[in-house]
Design a protein around this motif. Structure first.
Motif, PDB file in Angstrom:
ATOM      1  N   GLN A  34       0.585  -1.187  -0.364  1.00  0.00           N
ATOM      2  CA  GLN A  34      -0.030   0.012   0.102  1.00  0.00           C
ATOM      3  C   GLN A  34       1.057   1.413   0.256  1.00  0.00           C
ATOM      4  OE1 GLN A  34      -2.537   0.496   3.756  1.00  0.00           O
ATOM      5  NE2 GLN A  34      -0.990   0.915   4.734  1.00  0.00           N
ATOM      6  N   SER A  35       2.124   1.165   0.448  1.00  0.00           N
ATOM      7  CA  SER A  35       3.195   2.591   0.451  1.00  0.00           C
ATOM      8  C   SER A  35       3.640   2.505  -0.774  1.00  0.00           C
ATOM      9  CB  SER A  35       4.721   1.681   1.507  1.00  0.00           C
ATOM     10  OG  SER A  35       4.906   1.453   1.502  1.00  0.00           O
ATOM     11  N   ASN A  36       3.909   2.086  -2.048  1.00  0.00           N
ATOM     12  CA  ASN A  36       4.000   2.324  -3.498  1.00  0.00           C
ATOM     13  C   ASN A  36       3.756   1.642  -4.238  1.00  0.00           C
ATOM     14  OD1 ASN A  36       5.409   0.320  -2.692  1.00  0.00           O
ATOM     15  ND2 ASN A  36       7.664   1.457  -3.116  1.00  0.00           N
ATOM     16  N   TYR A  37       2.682   1.015  -4.335  1.00  0.00           N
ATOM     17  CA  TYR A  37       2.297   0.139  -5.276  1.00  0.00           C
ATOM     18  C   TYR A  37       2.175   1.061  -6.569  1.00  0.00           C
ATOM     19  CZ  TYR A  37      -2.215   1.777  -4.407  1.00  0.00           C
ATOM     20  OH  TYR A  37      -3.817   2.848  -4.511  1.00  0.00           O
ATOM     21  N   LEU A  38       2.185   2.225  -6.852  1.00  0.00           N
ATOM     22  CA  LEU A  38       2.012   2.951  -7.973  1.00  0.00           C
ATOM     23  C   LEU A  38       4.185   2.632  -8.506  1.00  0.00           C
ATOM     24  CD1 LEU A  38       0.171   4.017 -10.107  1.00  0.00           C
ATOM     25  CD2 LEU A  38      -0.615   4.132  -7.672  1.00  0.00           C
ATOM     26  N   TYR A  39       4.738   3.103  -8.140  1.00  0.00           N
ATOM     27  CA  TYR A  39       6.042   2.724  -8.388  1.00  0.00           C
ATOM     28  C   TYR A  39       6.463   1.844  -8.693  1.00  0.00           C
ATOM     29  CZ  TYR A  39      11.335   2.720  -7.248  1.00  0.00           C
ATOM     30  OH  TYR A  39      12.568   2.749  -7.178  1.00  0.00           O
ATOM     31  N   GLY A  40       5.625   0.488  -7.995  1.00  0.00           N
ATOM     32  CA  GLY A  40       6.032  -0.686  -7.733  1.00  0.00           C
ATOM     33  C   GLY A  40       5.563  -1.412  -8.763  1.00  0.00           C
ATOM     34  N   ALA A  41       4.737  -1.131  -9.474  1.00  0.00           N
ATOM     35  CA  ALA A  41       3.473  -1.294 -10.867  1.00  0.00           C
ATOM     36  C   ALA A  41       4.831  -1.199 -12.145  1.00  0.00           C
ATOM     37  CB  ALA A  41       1.976  -0.974 -10.709  1.00  0.00           C
ATOM     38  N   SER A  42       5.002   0.656 -11.808  1.00  0.00           N
ATOM     39  CA  SER A  42       5.651   0.987 -12.916  1.00  0.00           C
ATOM     40  C   SER A  42       7.198  -0.414 -13.414  1.00  0.00           C
ATOM     41  CB  SER A  42       6.352   1.773 -13.306  1.00  0.00           C
ATOM     42  OG  SER A  42       6.994   2.413 -12.157  1.00  0.00           O
ATOM     43  N   LYS A  43       7.919  -0.259 -11.549  1.00  0.00           N
ATOM     44  CA  LYS A  43       8.983  -0.817 -11.947  1.00  0.00           C
ATOM     45  C   LYS A  43       8.883  -2.208 -12.279  1.00  0.00           C
ATOM     46  CE  LYS A  43      12.187   1.421 -10.504  1.00  0.00           C
ATOM     47  NZ  LYS A  43      13.250   1.729 -11.736  1.00  0.00           N
ATOM     48  N   ALA A  44       7.740  -3.418 -11.618  1.00  0.00           N
ATOM     49  CA  ALA A  44       6.773  -4.224 -12.461  1.00  0.00           C
ATOM     50  C   ALA A  44       6.644  -4.685 -13.640  1.00  0.00           C
ATOM     51  CB  ALA A  44       5.471  -5.048 -11.241  1.00  0.00           C
ATOM     52  N   GLY A  45       6.165  -4.224 -13.834  1.00  0.00           N
ATOM     53  CA  GLY A  45       6.333  -3.127 -16.111  1.00  0.00           C
ATOM     54  C   GLY A  45       7.775  -4.156 -15.986  1.00  0.00           C
ATOM     55  N   LEU A  46       8.855  -2.959 -15.436  1.00  0.00           N
ATOM     56  CA  LEU A  46       9.973  -3.159 -16.405  1.00  0.00           C
ATOM     57  C   LEU A  46      10.552  -4.288 -15.980  1.00  0.00           C
ATOM     58  CD1 LEU A  46      11.970  -1.366 -17.515  1.00  0.00           C
ATOM     59  CD2 LEU A  46      12.743  -0.769 -14.856  1.00  0.00           C
ATOM     60  N   ASN A  47       9.974  -4.694 -14.998  1.00  0.00           N
ATOM     61  CA  ASN A  47      11.024  -6.344 -15.059  1.00  0.00           C
ATOM     62  C   ASN A  47      10.733  -7.417 -15.717  1.00  0.00           C
ATOM     63  OD1 ASN A  47      11.853  -5.921 -12.291  1.00  0.00           O
ATOM     64  ND2 ASN A  47      10.726  -6.156 -11.558  1.00  0.00           N
TER      65      ASN A  47
END
Ligand SMILES: NC(=O)c1ccc[n+]([C@@H]2O[C@H](COP(=O)([O-])OP(=O)(O)OC[C@H]3O[C@@H](n4cnc5c(N)ncnc54)[C@H](OP(=O)(O)O)[C@@H]3O)[C@@H](O)[C@H]2O)c1
Length: 247
Positions: A148-161
């Motif tokens: 919950q604390s950073n899922y926008l950033y996390g989602a963008s990095k998951a896409g990059l992965n």
């Protein structure tokens, strides 16, 4: 070993140490960042310290497609075809703002994911035509688990992965290596002043670790190494329990 290496987002604290690690090994460098004056200062520092050729130029991750194509033409004119590309730019953003303001969500997605895709699509074509070289993509452990604390950033990095994983698969057949880097917390301007950080690494350690991982032929590397196990433990927490935690 002087083949040119292009560093995108070269004013980042981690990128500065990756650049130094390549300069120490004798590579020609092209440092690219939004702040043309600051990136030229970084280039000058590396020239003095390592006696290698270092050029610099302006680059914006959100200057998609034609902007990136034109930028790459200028890089090639100045240092020749890059043998390696390091994608270091990134934007943490503000999670709470991004939840209610799509402009902030757009900046997070646009810089970490769309910008990376735009410039790496073009780099991939050039590297495949050379039938050799490498791509290093600096992602994050944040892409492993949505929190919950950073899922926008996390989602963008998951896409990059996933993008980098697919690119690795594609470029393997052209003799080009792709390394995905997943740092944990690193002491840089991105994390400056953030409360409750733990296991924070120095950017020097991460920069050198990235180049060593490339030399060892790794596909994915967590830096420092123990983050592999921290994230494994987090992934093993059942979803029913994880959603009750304030992570
Ligand atoms: N620090 C950490 O704990 C940590 C952890 C995991 C992953 N990472 C990743 O590591 C990479 C490097 O970050 P860092 O920690 O070294 O942070 P940093 O020093 O704050 O660097 C971030 C860099 O991204 C650049 N940037 C942002 N938006 C850009 C755009 N539109 N176009 C071009 N460049 C842009 C910034 O340039 P300006 O100076 O012009 O803003 C800056 O050079 C990032 O991808 C980050 O997501 C960091």
């Amino acid at each position: 070993m002087t083949e040119p290496v292009l560093i995108l987002g070269a004013t980042s604290a981690i990128a500065r140490h990756v650049a130094a690690a390549f300069a120490r090994r004798g590579h020609t460098l092209f440092l690219a960042a939004r702040d043309a004056r600051e990136v030229e200062r970084a280039a000058s520092d590396l020239r003095i310290r390592f006696g290698v050729r270092v050029e610099s130029g302006e680059f914006d991750a959100e200057d998609y497609e034609e902007g990136h194509a034109e930028f790459l033409r200028r890089v090639v004119e100045r240092v020749g075809e890059p043998h390696g590309v390091v994608l270091a730019f990134g934007y943490l953003g503000e999670q709470e703002l991004a939840e209610r303001d799509f402009d902030e969500s757009g900046r997070i997605i646009g810089r970490n994911f769309a910008g990376a895709v735009s410039v790496l699509n073009l780099c991939a074509e050039r590297l495949a035509a050379q039938r050799g070289g490498f791509v290093i993509g600096i992602s994050s452990v944040a892409g492993d688990v949505g929190r919950q604390s950073n899922y926008l950033y996390g989602a963008s990095k998951a896409g990059l992965n996933v993008y980098l994983q697919g690119l690795r698969n594609r470029l393997f057949h052209a003799g080009v290596r792709v390394l995905t880097v997943k740092p944990g917390f690193v002491d840089t301007p991105m994390t400056y002043g953030m409360p409750r950080l733990f296991l924070v690494a120095a950017p020097e350690e991460v920069g050198e670790g990235i180049v060593r991982a490339l030399e060892r032929g790794r596909n994915v590397v967590y830096l420092p190494w123990f983050w592999r196990y921290v994230m494994l433990a987090l992934r093993l927490v059942p979803e029913g329990l994880r959603k009750r935690l304030k992570l």
